[in-house]
Design an enzyme around this catalytic site. Structure first.
Site, PDB file in Angstrom:
ATOM      1  N   CYS A 119     -16.314 -61.408  40.912  1.00 44.82           N
ATOM      2  CA  CYS A 119     -17.341 -60.377  41.093  1.00 44.82           C
ATOM      3  C   CYS A 119     -18.077 -60.094  39.782  1.00 44.82           C
ATOM      4  CB  CYS A 119     -16.673 -59.106  41.612  1.00 44.82           C
ATOM      5  SG  CYS A 119     -17.760 -57.662  41.636  1.00 44.82           S
TER       6      CYS A 119
ATOM      7  N   TYR B 164     -28.632 -60.281  45.202  1.00 44.27           N
ATOM      8  CA  TYR B 164     -28.002 -59.890  46.463  1.00 44.27           C
ATOM      9  C   TYR B 164     -29.048 -59.507  47.502  1.00 44.27           C
ATOM     10  CZ  TYR B 164     -23.292 -59.985  44.511  1.00 44.27           C
ATOM     11  OH  TYR B 164     -22.104 -60.383  43.958  1.00 44.27           O
TER      12      TYR B 164
END
Length: 329
Positions: A58, A190
């Site tokens: 992440c 994203y």
């Protein structure tokens, strides 16, 4: 990826993650307390009192791992690393090379830590998490807050000499940079990858590359985003750029250009990668396995690509190493 609703795990959280017009929405961090060196916040800095839950995969958790490494807080703040995938019940402590067990509670999944802290919690279960072993609470699950705590509040136990990455005289500049970075780069990839309509995709991908073009030009005339001094903004950019060609270019369709096609951005990434202890926070196996196997809507077969071939060890050409960096090594 699912989420917690009233302390119970919900497998599908899609209705919580997308607006009606098809844009991807990132929820706000739910825990925003702060550790302070003087204890004025109620959470006093101390060695091994706090535990970091993180993921090599992440980019948000990577920020915390980078600051922990740059400052030399590995002994002061122990860490548990989750397995790289988020299918099933989200981040887990499954056996996988580079992952660890939950070194605090022995839980099988990270969501159990959230429930331990707040039994009726509703929200996504994200990394990083800074856990207080004394009060049994989550101090923060906000990556920016944790970066700043590691930057200054644990200096008494830092084992590496490092500059202040959030200097007072540059806070106005870093604040504006951080907003742009978040909107158009960190979160921008994203918004591109998870866009549900062509219109939202084209809007988001255009903003990503407009920002990258701007930062490429900025870094043509200055070593770091704010000039001659490195700041937290540089590390916020780094954790997205280091993943870009391996993941975002293909998986999120951010495929107008690669970072390898930007000479100044590529040199910038190499320099930051080569800072003491930073390379140890970069695990491309975890990164690729997370994105390509967790987002099955984008990659239904779950096939992890073999490439690209990248070498971040090639000596960069962005000036001589500073005296503090030589001392840290």
């Amino acid at each position: 990826m699912g989420m917690l609703v009233d302390g119970e795990w919900l497998d599908d959280d899609e209705r919580y993650r997308r607006s009606q017009d098809g844009a991807f929405v990132r929820p706000e961090s739910a825990f925003r307390d702060r550790v302070t060196a003087d204890g004025s916040s109620g959470f006093s800095a101390a060695p091994r009192r706090y535990h970091l839950y993180a993921s090599f995969a992440c980019p948000w958790a990577h920020r915390a791992l980078v600051l922990r490494a740059v400052k030399g807080l590995e002994d002061c703040v122990p860490v548990s690393i989750v397995a790289p995938w988020t299918h099933g019940k989200g981040w887990s402590f499954a056996e996988y090379p580079g992952a660890s067990r939950d070194r605090v509670h022995g839980f099988t999944h990270l969501y159990q830590t959230y429930v331990r802290a707040r039994p009726n919690h509703t929200g996504r279960v994200t990394v990083p998490v800074l856990w207080d072993t004394v009060t049994g609470k989550i101090v923060s699950n906000d990556s920016g807050d944790i970066m700043r705590m590691f930057n200054s509040e644990f200096d008494h136990w830092a084992s590496r000499a490092a500059p202040d990455l959030y200097p007072e005289d540059l806070r106005g500049q870093t604040g504006a940079l951080n907003e742009r970075l978040y909107r158009d780069v960190n979160h921008g990839v994203y918004r591109t990858g998870f866009a549900a309509t062509q219109e939202k995709y084209e809007e988001a991908v255009g903003q990503v590359f407009a920002a990258l073009d701007e930062f490429e030009e900025l870094l043509r005339t200055r070593r770091y985003l704010c000039g001659s001094r490195i700041t937290e903004s540089d590390w916020r950019l780094f954790t997205t750029l280091i993943r870009f060609d391996a993941v975002y270019y293909l998986h999120f369709k951010c495929n107008i250009r690669r970072i390898a096609d930007y000479p100044n951005l590529m040199e910038f990434v190499r320099e930051l990668y080569q800072w003491p202890a930073v390379a140890e926070t970069v695990n491309f196996d975890h990164i690729k396995r997370h994105y390509y196997t967790s987002h099955l809507r984008l990659n239904p077969g779950g096939i992890v690509p073999a490439g690209p071939v990248q070498d971040f060890h090639i000596p960069h050409r962005r000036g001589l190493a500073s005296s503090w960096m030589a001392a840290a090594e």
